[in-house]
Design an enzyme around this catalytic site. Structure first.
Site: not given
Length: 257
Positions: A59, A162, A197, A166, A149, A36
């Site tokens: 990264d 997005y 989250t 996905k 997603s 991370d």
């Protein structure tokens, strides 16, 4: 694949889905690389989990950075599981806004780089490391779990970038599973619905009121632990391969949030 005494590389491992997965790996007797960019929470989590965990600043869009994370996993033990659970900043933007201005190409490219190219970057390098390992009986050499997603199927207004990224992860899934079958590596994808989250930037009660009530049943937001539980089930079940699993409480996104 029994995770005990084996190593998992988890991108986005310092928070949200990744943190829950890292905790589950250790609870099940495995070891984990928390990959991370969030250094402070990553180091704190690794310290909390003890000798079974290490943090590596990673990264996912950088080849050398991912290579270093994979190498660190190899030093910890046999890399048998890879989970792409990373996220990053995105903003709703229509392809053409109300003023008639086109969405910046750079914004689209950033999202695709993070959520699709980054997933592929980690997957290809982790798979190469797994392919060099001996098989573990009938379980083969490793398991890769990517994260899509439900927006890949029901994109909302302003989610073109997005949803494209996905959707690309969904499309990649079967191709990757077939490519890696000869190496004894399984590939699965999880497509979450609305999960709570830290990315929401609000407390859980507020998020539940705003988003959870739209979920048919259970009428609440998903919990990161439920994502981690599904990862554990995928890893353990050797016959799960080449499939995308929705985990969404029967939610289907409407055109607008």
């Amino acid at each position: 694949m029994n995770i005990a005494d084996k190593v998992a590389l988890v991108t986005g491992g310092a928070g949200g889905f990744g943190e829950a997965t890292a905790r589950r790996v250790v609870a099940d007797g495995g070891r984990v690389v928390i990959a991370d960019l969030a250094r402070e929470p990553g180091e704190l989590l690794a310290k909390e989990l003890g000798k079974a965990a290490i943090y590596v600043s990673t990264d996912v869009t950088d080849e050398d950075s991912v290579s270093a994370a994979v190498a660190a996993a190899g030093e910890l033990g046999e890399l048998r599981v890879m989970v792409s659970a990373h996220g990053g900043p995105t903003a709703l933007a229509k392809i053409v806004d109300r003023q008639g201005k086109a969405m910046p190409q750079a914004a689209f490219d950033r999202t695709v780089a993070l959520y699709l190219s980054g997933v592929f970057n980690v997957m290809r390098q982790a798979a190469a490391a797994m392919a060099a390992l001996p098989e573990v009986g009938s379980s083969g050499r490793g398991v890769i779990v990517n994260t899509a997603s439900i927006a890949a199927y029901e994109a909302q207004v302003g989610q073109a970038d997005y949803a494209a990224a996905k959707g690309g992860v969904v499309g990649l899934n079967l191709a990757a599973a077939r490519d890696l079958a000869s190496h004894g590596i399984r590939v699965m994808t999880i497509a979450p619905g609305t999960f709570f989250t830290p990315a929401y930037g609000m407390d859980e009660d507020q998020a539940q009121e705003a988003f959870g009530t739209k979920v048919p049943f259970p009428s609440r937001m998903g919990r990161a632990q439920e994502y981690a539980d599904l990862v554990a089930s995928i890893v353990a079940n050797d016959y799960l391969n080449g499939e995308v699993i929705r985990i969404d409480g029967a939610l289907r996104f409407p055109p607008r949030g």
